[in-house]
Design an enzyme around this catalytic site. Structure first.
Site, mmCIF file in Angstrom:
data_model
loop_
_atom_site.group_PDB
_atom_site.id
_atom_site.type_symbol
_atom_site.label_atom_id
_atom_site.label_comp_id
_atom_site.label_asym_id
_atom_site.label_seq_id
_atom_site.Cartn_x
_atom_site.Cartn_y
_atom_site.Cartn_z
ATOM 1 N N GLY A 8 0.834 -1.208 0.000
ATOM 2 C CA GLY A 8 0.000 0.000 0.000
ATOM 3 C C GLY A 8 0.860 1.246 0.000
ATOM 4 O O GLY A 8 0.538 2.253 0.638
ATOM 5 N N GLY A 12 -1.057 7.549 1.458
ATOM 6 C CA GLY A 12 -1.385 7.441 2.881
ATOM 7 C C GLY A 12 -0.253 6.924 3.759
ATOM 8 O O GLY A 12 0.902 7.342 3.635
ATOM 9 N N ASN A 82 0.799 -3.116 5.297
ATOM 10 C CA ASN A 82 -0.006 -1.908 5.457
ATOM 11 C C ASN A 82 -1.234 -1.878 4.545
ATOM 12 O O ASN A 82 -2.237 -1.276 4.899
ATOM 13 C CB ASN A 82 0.891 -0.682 5.184
ATOM 14 C CG ASN A 82 0.084 0.567 4.954
ATOM 15 O OD1 ASN A 82 -0.508 1.116 5.888
ATOM 16 N ND2 ASN A 82 0.001 1.020 3.707
ATOM 17 N N TYR A 148 -15.125 -4.787 8.188
ATOM 18 C CA TYR A 148 -13.829 -4.099 8.275
ATOM 19 C C TYR A 148 -13.184 -4.373 9.636
ATOM 20 O O TYR A 148 -12.030 -4.793 9.718
ATOM 21 C CB TYR A 148 -14.005 -2.584 8.064
ATOM 22 C CG TYR A 148 -12.716 -1.838 8.309
ATOM 23 C CD1 TYR A 148 -11.615 -2.033 7.477
ATOM 24 C CD2 TYR A 148 -12.575 -0.979 9.406
ATOM 25 C CE1 TYR A 148 -10.414 -1.388 7.731
ATOM 26 C CE2 TYR A 148 -11.383 -0.332 9.659
ATOM 27 C CZ TYR A 148 -10.303 -0.543 8.816
ATOM 28 O OH TYR A 148 -9.107 0.078 9.082
ATOM 29 N N LYS A 152 -9.697 -6.611 10.800
ATOM 30 C CA LYS A 152 -8.593 -6.081 11.617
ATOM 31 C C LYS A 152 -8.424 -6.881 12.904
ATOM 32 O O LYS A 152 -7.320 -6.940 13.463
ATOM 33 C CB LYS A 152 -8.814 -4.596 11.890
ATOM 34 C CG LYS A 152 -8.738 -3.734 10.623
ATOM 35 C CD LYS A 152 -7.401 -3.868 9.917
ATOM 36 C CE LYS A 152 -7.229 -2.903 8.764
ATOM 37 N NZ LYS A 152 -5.904 -2.969 8.141
ATOM 38 N N LEU A 180 -8.773 7.229 14.566
ATOM 39 C CA LEU A 180 -9.135 8.216 13.538
ATOM 40 C C LEU A 180 -7.893 8.835 12.892
ATOM 41 O O LEU A 180 -7.105 9.499 13.564
ATOM 42 C CB LEU A 180 -9.982 9.328 14.184
ATOM 43 C CG LEU A 180 -10.528 10.391 13.236
ATOM 44 C CD1 LEU A 180 -11.663 9.834 12.393
ATOM 45 C CD2 LEU A 180 -10.999 11.617 14.021
ATOM 46 N N GLU A 185 -6.428 8.498 1.894
ATOM 47 C CA GLU A 185 -7.643 8.263 1.095
ATOM 48 C C GLU A 185 -8.645 7.379 1.824
ATOM 49 O O GLU A 185 -9.705 7.059 1.279
ATOM 50 C CB GLU A 185 -7.242 7.547 -0.205
ATOM 51 C CG GLU A 185 -6.263 8.294 -1.067
ATOM 52 C CD GLU A 185 -5.745 7.405 -2.191
ATOM 53 O OE1 GLU A 185 -5.592 6.187 -1.975
ATOM 54 O OE2 GLU A 185 -5.506 7.946 -3.273
HETATM 55 C C1 8X3 Z 1 -9.321 3.191 10.902
HETATM 56 C C2 8X3 Z 1 -9.918 3.598 12.185
HETATM 57 O O1 8X3 Z 1 -12.026 4.218 13.429
HETATM 58 O O2 8X3 Z 1 -12.117 4.394 11.023
HETATM 59 O O3 8X3 Z 1 -8.973 1.860 10.870
HETATM 60 O O4 8X3 Z 1 -12.135 2.250 12.062
HETATM 61 S S1 8X3 Z 1 -11.617 3.596 12.149
#
Ligand code: 8X3
Length: 253
Positions: A8, A12, A82, A148, A152, A180, A185
């Site tokens: 990646g 970013g 990443n 998502y 993770k 956050l 992107e």
């Molecule tokens: C990015 C953080 O809070 O948008 O992985 O899931 S969040």
């Protein structure tokens, strides 16, 4: 000179990590789909950067990735896993299967395949550090985080399980879980809407790719006996919410 591979790398976190590691005196192999952006980074970083265009969903290419590199670039000391993305913020019941499938293919299957492909050489060389880009979404549930966050959580557990299997070898594994983050992107891709993405950061000072690159640089330059297992990092303006209770419906029989 140490060699790091960053997935990646075209934007970013990945691009900033590549820049930072080159500045620290390392050689970096940058992997991404967008060849033109990799070439721009190669022009910026010079001979210390090798552009290696590859789609993390092309498992056959990833399986043979090591052999596709010039021989002098195959001894990879640091793998920065990443590449990854979030697609959509809908509740699970309203989500699109194509979005879920793409997140699983990139965040889980691609990451796992590349790690599987590079591990044997690290073990043979008795040298390596695998850094995963996880997320707070893998630890704290939030509405729309569904798949998502689950990808993770996989990344965090894969890192922990790798550490267990690699015990006895001088190979390190770290999971970094950012909250956050602006300046990438990520949200524009997730929402497919740049204005809505900008609104997410309104009134905040989010973590930036430079902050993450600084953390990665610190993690990979610890003394050889130190393994930073996990780092969770949020901007000061963010904290985990509490538990939710629904009082709008009566679920009793
Ligand atoms: C990015 C953080 O809070 O948008 O992985 O899931 S969040």
């Amino acid at each position: 000179m140490m060699t790091a591979l960053v997935t990646g790398a075209s934007a970013g976190f990945g691009r900033e990590i590549a820049r930072r590691l080159v500045r620290e005196g390392m050689r970096v192999i940058g992997v991404a789909r967008r060849e033109a952006r990799l070439e721009a980074l190669a022009a910026e970083l010079g001979a210390s950067f090798l552009s290696a265009a590859c789609d993390m969903r092309d498992i056959s290419a990833i399986t043979h990735f090591e052999n596709s590199l010039p021989a002098s670039w195959r001894d990879i000391d640091i793998l920065i896993n990443n590449a990854g993305l979030a697609l959509g913020v809908s509740k699970a019941q309203y989500s699109h299967w194509a979005d879920w499938a793409q997140m699983i293919e990139t965040n889980i299957t691609g990451l796992t395949a590349l790690t599987h492909a590079l591990l044997p050489r690290m073990v043979a060389r008795r040298r390596g550090h695998i850094v995963m880009m996880g997320s707070i979404a893998g630890r704290y549930p939030y509405q729309g985080g569904n798949v998502y966050g689950a990808t993770k959580a996989y990344v965090a557990q894969f890192a922990a399980n790798l550490r267990t299997d690699l015990l006895g070898l001088p190979i390190r594994v770290t999971n970094i879980a950012p909250g956050l983050c602006g300046g990438s992107e990520f949200s524009a891709v997730r929402l497919a809407d740049t204005e809505a993405a900008a609104a997410i950061y309104a009134g905040t000072t989010p973590i930036t790719p430079i902050d993450i690159a600084e953390i990665v640089s610190w993690v990979v330059q610890q003394p050889a006996h130190v393994n930073v297992n996990e780092i969770e990092v949020m901007p000061v303006c963010q904290a985990a919410g509490g538990l939710a209770i629904d009082r709008s419906t009566n679920h009793a029989d």
